[in-house]
Design a protein around this motif. Structure first.
Motif, short mmCIF file in Angstrom:
data_model
loop_
_atom_site.label_atom_id
_atom_site.label_comp_id
_atom_site.label_asym_id
_atom_site.label_seq_id
_atom_site.Cartn_x
_atom_site.Cartn_y
_atom_site.Cartn_z
N GLY A 36 -24.65 -101.83 46.48
CA GLY A 36 -23.98 -101.57 47.74
C GLY A 36 -24.33 -102.54 48.85
N LEU A 37 -24.72 -103.78 48.48
CA LEU A 37 -25.20 -104.75 49.47
C LEU A 37 -24.20 -105.86 49.76
CD1 LEU A 37 -28.91 -105.04 48.25
CD2 LEU A 37 -27.95 -103.53 50.00
N GLN A 38 -22.96 -105.71 49.30
CA GLN A 38 -21.97 -106.77 49.50
C GLN A 38 -21.73 -107.06 50.98
OE1 GLN A 38 -20.37 -108.92 47.57
NE2 GLN A 38 -19.12 -109.73 49.23
N GLN A 39 -21.59 -106.03 51.79
CA GLN A 39 -21.30 -106.25 53.21
C GLN A 39 -22.45 -106.98 53.90
OE1 GLN A 39 -20.06 -102.69 55.22
NE2 GLN A 39 -19.73 -103.72 57.18
N ARG A 40 -23.67 -106.61 53.57
CA ARG A 40 -24.83 -107.28 54.16
C ARG A 40 -24.92 -108.72 53.68
NH1 ARG A 40 -29.30 -102.40 53.47
NH2 ARG A 40 -28.47 -101.06 55.12
#
Length: 402
Positions: free
Chosen positions: A58-62
């Motif tokens: 879930g770290l794509q946006q970061r």
């Protein structure tokens, strides 16, 4: 009752291990020798195989907020400046492999992993403490911290880097080997560089007994530049002054093209100067037992330090952590079997990457007829030679070797 894993090391590998273990339902206690999380400035390349792992957490946006996504990888001759080959990246990498090819400041990668770990109630961070030793038996591992305290856990993950104390006790196989290669590293503000020296791509310069790599990081605001030459390392590899001698770099680059020398000369004035690292590694892994025994497992550089010629050191640590998560979630298995499953799924891929990195170093630094043949092959085969489907499509398991 939740099981508890103890993690030695708070770098990229340690944080990824803590994140993976917490996502597998374990309580985590991480021990980091430094009093604060910090990272000396340097760039990291992360291929689609690694970006997919970050997306799964879930770290794509970061990642999108801090990384750069180069348009292509270009290979040039360091002597003539001539283009030898190009591999399109950007949207084409996403189309081929389901994820982008990214370049990122190492501190930014560490920070996004740290933020994810800090959001987990299952992780306890212990700064200013290291794990100095351990004993295991009767389904329990007991560690001794640098403060003299003993802490009990159900498993121990050694992610404590190249000079891993966990590895020293587990394998007793001596110190890392010296490669005879030295890496000069610099970070420059792109806005402070002449426009002709700024870049949105990865450029690799190949020369006799040396090579250089430049690419954007921090969303393109900074340019990472590394020049690797063959030379004599300092006697004390663990304790020495990293401040590089710019004159030594200039001497090593004598005879290279003006285009490369221009960016090398401009980098210190647009940043904080050159830093110098001697490179060390270990031979490729030979068995799963080198990654896990009993209640103790190794991860990242503690398990498989590698030369940077495939740009996969941090990537393999993150893949390790993803497989560790998968194995530790196998709650119907005893802990030693879970860790063995982790090692069985990782050691062959890591060994292949280690061996390919060594081979690339020989090719990058080739001289004479070998260099001539390399350049001809690059001009004829281009992207087909640069693309690595076996690596970028890999899912981190032994099946990805096929």
């Amino acid at each position: 009752m939740k099981k508890q894993v103890l993690v030695a090391g708070g770098g990229i590998g340690g944080l990824a291990a803590a994140l993976g273990a917490s996502r597998a339902g374990w309580d985590v206690r991480l021990y980091e020798r430094a009093a604060a999380f910090s990272e000396v400035g340097a760039g990291v390349q992360i291929g689609p195989n690694v970006v997919r792992r970050l997306q799964a957490w879930g770290l794509q946006q970061r990642l999108q907020a801090v990384a750069a996504f180069p348009t292509q990888l270009q290979v040039r001759c360091a002597l003539s400046g001539r283009e030898l080959a190009v591999l399109p990246l950007g949207a084409q990498a996403v189309q081929r492999y389901g994820a982008a090819y990214a370049t990122i400041h190492r501190a930014d990668l560490q920070a996004l992993l740290l933020a994810a770990v800090q959001e987990s109630a299952e992780v306890q961070l212990n700064l200013g403490l290291s794990i100095d030793g351990y004993t295991q038996g009767d389904g329990v591992v007991l560690v001794r911290t640098s403060a003299g305290k003993e802490v009990e856990g159900d498993a121990l993950i050694g992610a404590d880097g190249l000079w891993s104390r966990t590895r020293t006790q587990l394998l007793a196989d001596g110190p890392p080997r010296v490669t005879g290669h030295l890496a000069y590293r610099a970070l420059a503000r792109q806005g402070a560089l002449p426009k002709r020296l700024r870049t949105a791509q990865i450029t690799v310069w190949l020369g006799p007994r040396l090579h250089a790599v430049q690419y954007p990081v921090r969303g393109g605001a900074l340019q990472n530049l590394v020049v690797i030459v063959q030379g004599q390392p300092p006697e004390d590899l663990q304790n020495w002054d990293h401040s590089a001698n710019a004159s030594g770099l200039a001497q090593a680059l004598a005879g290279t093209c003006t285009a490369l020398q221009d960016v090398v000369r401009a980098a210190p004035g647009a940043g904080q100067g050159w830093r110098l690292w001697p490179l060390s590694d270990r031979p490729p892994l030979r068995s799963a037992a080198q990654m896990a025994q009993g209640l103790v497992a190794l991860l990242g550089d503690a398990a498989h330090p590698m030369r940077p010629y495939l740009a996969q050191g941090a990537g393999m640590a993150i893949e390790d952590a993803a497989q560790l998560q998968h194995a530790m979630a196998m709650h119907d298995l005893e802990v030693p079997l879970r860790l063995r499953r982790y090692a069985l799924n990782r050691w062959e891929r890591n060994a292949r990457v280690q061996a390919r990195s060594q081979r690339n170093g020989r090719i990058f630094h080739a001289t004479g007829l070998v260099r001539w043949g390399r350049d001809l092959s690059l001009r004829l085969l281009g992207a087909r030679l640069l693309d690595l489907p076996w690596l970028y499509r890999g899912d981190g398991s032994s099946a990805s070797l096929l």
